[in-house]
Design a protein around this motif. Structure first.
Motif, short mmCIF file in Angstrom:
data_model
loop_
_atom_site.label_atom_id
_atom_site.label_comp_id
_atom_site.label_asym_id
_atom_site.label_seq_id
_atom_site.Cartn_x
_atom_site.Cartn_y
_atom_site.Cartn_z
N ALA A 1 0.84 -1.20 0.00
CA ALA A 1 0.00 0.00 0.00
C ALA A 1 0.88 1.25 0.00
N ASP A 2 2.09 1.13 0.52
CA ASP A 2 3.00 2.27 0.68
C ASP A 2 4.22 2.11 -0.22
N LYS A 3 4.41 3.06 -1.12
CA LYS A 3 5.51 2.99 -2.09
C LYS A 3 6.88 2.96 -1.41
N ALA A 4 7.04 3.70 -0.31
CA ALA A 4 8.33 3.73 0.40
C ALA A 4 8.68 2.35 0.95
N GLU A 5 7.67 1.62 1.45
CA GLU A 5 7.91 0.27 1.96
C GLU A 5 8.30 -0.67 0.81
N ALA A 6 7.64 -0.50 -0.33
CA ALA A 6 7.95 -1.33 -1.50
C ALA A 6 9.38 -1.07 -1.97
N GLU A 7 9.78 0.19 -1.97
CA GLU A 7 11.15 0.54 -2.39
C GLU A 7 12.18 -0.04 -1.42
N ALA A 8 11.85 -0.06 -0.12
CA ALA A 8 12.75 -0.67 0.87
C ALA A 8 12.88 -2.17 0.61
N ALA A 9 11.77 -2.81 0.22
CA ALA A 9 11.81 -4.24 -0.08
C ALA A 9 12.69 -4.52 -1.30
N ILE A 10 12.58 -3.69 -2.33
CA ILE A 10 13.44 -3.85 -3.52
C ILE A 10 14.90 -3.73 -3.11
N GLU A 11 15.19 -2.67 -2.36
CA GLU A 11 16.56 -2.38 -1.91
C GLU A 11 17.16 -3.55 -1.13
N ASN A 12 16.36 -4.17 -0.27
CA ASN A 12 16.87 -5.21 0.62
C ASN A 12 16.78 -6.63 0.08
N LEU A 13 15.84 -6.90 -0.83
CA LEU A 13 15.64 -8.28 -1.27
C LEU A 13 16.14 -8.59 -2.68
N ASN A 14 16.35 -7.58 -3.52
CA ASN A 14 16.85 -7.85 -4.87
C ASN A 14 18.26 -8.43 -4.78
N GLY A 15 18.42 -9.64 -5.31
CA GLY A 15 19.72 -10.32 -5.27
C GLY A 15 19.95 -11.13 -4.01
N LYS A 16 19.03 -11.02 -3.02
CA LYS A 16 19.18 -11.77 -1.77
C LYS A 16 18.70 -13.20 -1.95
N GLU A 17 19.40 -14.12 -1.28
CA GLU A 17 19.02 -15.52 -1.40
C GLU A 17 17.85 -15.85 -0.47
N VAL A 18 16.80 -16.40 -1.04
CA VAL A 18 15.64 -16.87 -0.28
C VAL A 18 15.32 -18.27 -0.80
N SER A 19 15.24 -19.23 0.11
CA SER A 19 15.00 -20.64 -0.25
C SER A 19 16.02 -21.14 -1.28
N GLY A 20 17.26 -20.68 -1.13
CA GLY A 20 18.34 -21.16 -1.99
C GLY A 20 18.43 -20.52 -3.36
N ARG A 21 17.63 -19.48 -3.62
CA ARG A 21 17.67 -18.82 -4.93
C ARG A 21 17.79 -17.31 -4.75
N ALA A 22 18.62 -16.69 -5.57
CA ALA A 22 18.79 -15.23 -5.51
C ALA A 22 17.59 -14.57 -6.19
N LEU A 23 16.81 -13.82 -5.42
CA LEU A 23 15.60 -13.19 -5.95
C LEU A 23 15.92 -12.05 -6.90
N VAL A 24 15.03 -11.85 -7.86
CA VAL A 24 15.05 -10.67 -8.72
C VAL A 24 13.81 -9.88 -8.32
N VAL A 25 14.01 -8.66 -7.79
CA VAL A 25 12.88 -7.87 -7.32
C VAL A 25 12.96 -6.48 -7.94
N ASN A 26 11.89 -6.09 -8.63
CA ASN A 26 11.82 -4.73 -9.16
C ASN A 26 10.37 -4.31 -9.32
N GLU A 27 10.18 -3.04 -9.68
CA GLU A 27 8.81 -2.55 -9.84
C GLU A 27 8.17 -3.27 -11.02
N ALA A 28 6.94 -3.74 -10.82
CA ALA A 28 6.24 -4.45 -11.89
C ALA A 28 5.88 -3.47 -13.00
#
Length: 93
Positions: A55-82
């Motif tokens: 609901a909040d763009k700032a929170e979404a941007e924080a998620a991109i910043e912190n999770l893009n390229g981070k390993e989750v369940s053994g795979r490096a996530l790709v996270v960006n604005e849809a």
């Protein structure tokens, strides 16, 4: 001024991941409005990507910043604005 919602594309997901797992991974960054893994219609298996909406763009941007390229369940996530979906083509007209 009201903050706007933001939808994120999340790629390279583990095929075992569920919608609830996806939401949990992003909930640390704010209130998740929706989390949906895209499933193959014929096999009913994960296609390995999904969408998370905040609901909040700032929170979404924080998620991109912190999770893009981070390993989750053994795979490096790709996270960006849809991006908006492309118009479907096909048919005879």
């Amino acid at each position: 001024m009201r903050n706007e919602a933001m939808k994120l594309y999340v790629g390279n997901l583990s095929y075992q991941m569920t919608d609830a797992d996806l939401e949990a991974a992003f909930a640390a960054f704010g209130a998740v409005s929706s989390a949906k893994i895209i499933m193959d219609r014929e096999t009913n298996r994960s296609k390995g990507f999904g969408f998370v909406e905040f609901a909040d763009k700032a929170e979404a941007e924080a998620a991109i910043e912190n999770l893009n390229g981070k390993e989750v369940s053994g795979r490096a996530l790709v996270v960006n604005e849809a991006r908006p979906p492309k118009p479907r083509t096909g048919g005879r007209y």
